[in-house]
Write a protein that holds these residues in place. Structure first.
Motif, mmCIF file in Angstrom:
data_model
loop_
_atom_site.group_PDB
_atom_site.id
_atom_site.type_symbol
_atom_site.label_atom_id
_atom_site.label_comp_id
_atom_site.label_asym_id
_atom_site.label_seq_id
_atom_site.Cartn_x
_atom_site.Cartn_y
_atom_site.Cartn_z
ATOM 1 N N GLY A 49 0.810 -1.162 0.023
ATOM 2 C CA GLY A 49 -0.082 0.028 -0.141
ATOM 3 C C GLY A 49 0.674 1.242 0.028
ATOM 4 O O GLY A 49 0.278 2.370 0.223
ATOM 5 N N THR A 50 2.070 1.174 -0.129
ATOM 6 C CA THR A 50 3.027 2.276 -0.066
ATOM 7 C C THR A 50 3.901 2.176 -1.262
ATOM 8 O O THR A 50 4.684 1.241 -1.464
ATOM 9 N N LEU A 51 4.151 3.405 -2.026
ATOM 10 C CA LEU A 51 5.143 3.510 -2.948
ATOM 11 C C LEU A 51 6.362 4.452 -2.357
ATOM 12 O O LEU A 51 6.102 5.641 -2.247
ATOM 13 N N THR A 52 7.302 3.864 -2.166
ATOM 14 C CA THR A 52 8.594 4.531 -1.557
ATOM 15 C C THR A 52 9.513 5.077 -2.583
ATOM 16 O O THR A 52 9.907 4.588 -3.516
ATOM 17 N N ILE A 53 9.697 6.525 -2.491
ATOM 18 C CA ILE A 53 10.474 7.243 -3.389
ATOM 19 C C ILE A 53 11.596 7.813 -2.870
ATOM 20 O O ILE A 53 11.567 8.633 -1.710
ATOM 21 N N GLY A 54 12.747 7.658 -3.575
ATOM 22 C CA GLY A 54 13.960 8.381 -2.903
ATOM 23 C C GLY A 54 13.958 9.602 -3.613
ATOM 24 O O GLY A 54 13.986 9.837 -4.971
ATOM 25 N N THR A 55 14.102 10.823 -3.043
ATOM 26 C CA THR A 55 14.427 12.150 -3.485
ATOM 27 C C THR A 55 15.164 12.776 -2.788
ATOM 28 O O THR A 55 15.582 12.579 -1.332
ATOM 29 N N GLU A 56 15.890 14.022 -3.048
ATOM 30 C CA GLU A 56 17.184 14.740 -2.095
ATOM 31 C C GLU A 56 16.479 15.620 -1.169
ATOM 32 O O GLU A 56 16.762 15.754 -0.008
ATOM 33 N N GLY A 57 15.127 16.536 -1.620
ATOM 34 C CA GLY A 57 14.544 17.383 -0.541
ATOM 35 C C GLY A 57 15.462 18.490 -0.443
ATOM 36 O O GLY A 57 14.845 19.484 0.421
ATOM 37 N N THR A 58 16.568 18.704 -1.309
ATOM 38 C CA THR A 58 17.075 20.152 -1.192
ATOM 39 C C THR A 58 17.311 20.810 -2.618
ATOM 40 O O THR A 58 18.228 21.367 -2.866
ATOM 41 N N TYR A 59 16.384 20.042 -3.499
ATOM 42 C CA TYR A 59 16.789 20.646 -4.995
ATOM 43 C C TYR A 59 15.595 21.161 -5.422
ATOM 44 O O TYR A 59 14.541 20.787 -6.143
ATOM 45 N N ARG A 60 15.293 22.619 -5.038
ATOM 46 C CA ARG A 60 14.331 23.435 -5.538
ATOM 47 C C ARG A 60 14.428 23.689 -7.243
ATOM 48 O O ARG A 60 15.345 23.998 -7.715
ATOM 49 N N PRO A 61 13.275 23.616 -8.076
ATOM 50 C CA PRO A 61 11.884 23.383 -7.341
ATOM 51 C C PRO A 61 11.377 21.992 -7.472
ATOM 52 O O PRO A 61 10.123 22.000 -7.671
ATOM 53 N N PHE A 62 12.240 21.202 -7.485
ATOM 54 C CA PHE A 62 11.675 19.805 -7.878
ATOM 55 C C PHE A 62 11.623 18.888 -6.533
ATOM 56 O O PHE A 62 10.485 18.055 -6.662
ATOM 57 N N SER A 63 12.346 19.349 -5.685
ATOM 58 C CA SER A 63 12.223 18.448 -4.380
ATOM 59 C C SER A 63 12.608 19.161 -3.337
ATOM 60 O O SER A 63 14.135 19.403 -3.170
ATOM 61 N N PHE A 64 11.941 19.901 -2.264
ATOM 62 C CA PHE A 64 12.424 20.814 -1.534
ATOM 63 C C PHE A 64 11.552 20.998 -0.333
ATOM 64 O O PHE A 64 10.169 20.603 -0.348
ATOM 65 N N HIS A 65 11.884 21.736 0.736
ATOM 66 C CA HIS A 65 10.906 22.058 1.906
ATOM 67 C C HIS A 65 10.386 23.410 1.784
ATOM 68 O O HIS A 65 11.432 24.405 1.703
ATOM 69 N N THR A 66 9.324 23.426 2.121
ATOM 70 C CA THR A 66 8.605 25.089 1.946
ATOM 71 C C THR A 66 9.236 25.879 3.253
ATOM 72 O O THR A 66 9.390 25.188 4.307
ATOM 73 N N ASP A 67 9.486 27.166 3.103
ATOM 74 C CA ASP A 67 9.920 27.857 4.107
ATOM 75 C C ASP A 67 8.849 28.220 5.179
ATOM 76 O O ASP A 67 9.459 28.303 6.352
ATOM 77 N N GLY A 68 7.617 27.975 5.074
ATOM 78 C CA GLY A 68 6.848 28.117 6.095
ATOM 79 C C GLY A 68 6.493 26.776 6.819
ATOM 80 O O GLY A 68 6.947 26.783 8.152
ATOM 81 N N SER A 69 5.767 25.838 6.470
ATOM 82 C CA SER A 69 5.566 24.856 7.134
ATOM 83 C C SER A 69 6.528 23.654 7.387
ATOM 84 O O SER A 69 6.429 22.884 8.174
ATOM 85 N N GLY A 70 7.730 23.769 6.315
ATOM 86 C CA GLY A 70 8.748 22.774 6.163
ATOM 87 C C GLY A 70 8.261 21.471 5.516
ATOM 88 O O GLY A 70 9.031 20.612 5.569
ATOM 89 N N ASP A 71 7.128 21.553 4.908
ATOM 90 C CA ASP A 71 6.477 20.344 4.398
ATOM 91 C C ASP A 71 7.447 20.210 2.923
ATOM 92 O O ASP A 71 8.086 20.974 2.438
ATOM 93 N N LEU A 72 7.599 18.732 2.605
ATOM 94 C CA LEU A 72 8.360 18.280 1.213
ATOM 95 C C LEU A 72 7.387 18.756 0.124
ATOM 96 O O LEU A 72 6.230 18.468 0.211
#
Length: 273
Positions: A49-72
């Protein structure tokens, strides 16, 4: 995209062999069946029931955290979530540095990577790809008032700002431009805006993101490369069944306009086709 045989393909091939009387050894047939049976990549995801995805989380605008909530968030993140929804499973992200992301895939830490992975012949030898969800070209960015630069050939005798280690520096040099070395996009576009160089060459996605964020008033694209880069979800060699299911999901998301909508959110243009 390089693909291995699915179970259905193997069974179809076996049936044709039997009907035509081809002499295929039992050992070869068993090996093919075993290989197909090992590809439980799709069923494993559906069962968990889960698709696990590898991503950097530091690669704006493709994969990053918002400045406000910090959500991916990000273009790749939203596309991956939409794909997971099409498969009827939850998207779970494993944030990993780029240098270790392929090793994580090979080790089974995640099912796929969504991080603007370009499809290259070398990578196709080692991995399985979905159909692309991002297309991009190289572009020449110039001041809006510039009428001299209309093609890469017309860069001859002009000055461009480029990172000296980038492929864009090579293209500028081959086009006859005099290159002023910079550290990256921020410096190069600033020099263009200040009129200190005639142009800069970079990825179209980079310019579209900059235009979306800043407005890029006074700048335009003067020319684009004929060649396009293609980015897709990437899977381990035994992940063909899952790759095909993801490709089917991307086709649906293209047809119903979801990918175009996500593209517009981040780039102000459809970069998905």
């Amino acid at each position: 995209m390089k693909r291995t045989l699915t179970t259905a393909t193997v069974l179809t091939f076996a049936a044709v062999v039997a009907l035509t009387g081809c002499s295929t050894s039992a050992a070869d047939s068993d090996a093919g069946s075993d290989q197909a049976a090992l590809d439980d990549s799709l069923s494993a995801v559906l069962e968990s029931g889960t698709l696990t995805i590898g991503t950097e989380g530091t690669y704006r605008p493709f994969s990053f955290h918002t400045d406000g909530s910090g959500d991916l968030t990000g273009y790749d993140v939203d596309v991956a979530r939409a794909v997971a929804d099409q498969l009827g499973v939850e998207a779970e992200f494993e944030e990993t540095q780029w240098d270790a992301i392929f090793a994580g895939l090979e080790a089974g830490r995640f099912d796929t990577i969504a991080n603007q992975v370009s499809i290259t012949p070398e990578r196709e030898e080692a991995y399985v790809f979905s159909t692309p969800y991002t297309y991009s070209t190289g572009v020449i960015v110039v001041p809006e008032a510039n009428t001299d630069i209309t093609s890469f050939d017309s860069l001859a005798g002009k000055t461009t700002a480029q990172s000296l280690t980038s492929n864009w520096n090579t293209l500028a040099t081959e086009s006859g431009a005099t290159v002023q070395g910079v550290e990256g996009w921020a410096q190069s576009v600033a020099l263009v805006e200040q009129g200190r160089v005639d142009a800069t060459i970079n990825d179209k996605l980079t310019f579209l993101d900059y235009k979306k964020q800043s407005g890029a008033a006074g700048l335009k694209v003067a020319a684009e490369t004929e060649e396009r880069s293609e980015s897709a979800f990437v899977f381990a060699p035994e992940g063909t069944a899952l790759a095909e299911a993801v490709s089917d999901a991307l086709a649906t998301l293209t047809e119903d306009g979801t990918l175009a909508e996500i593209s517009d959110t981040y780039f102000g243009a459809d970069v998905s086709q």
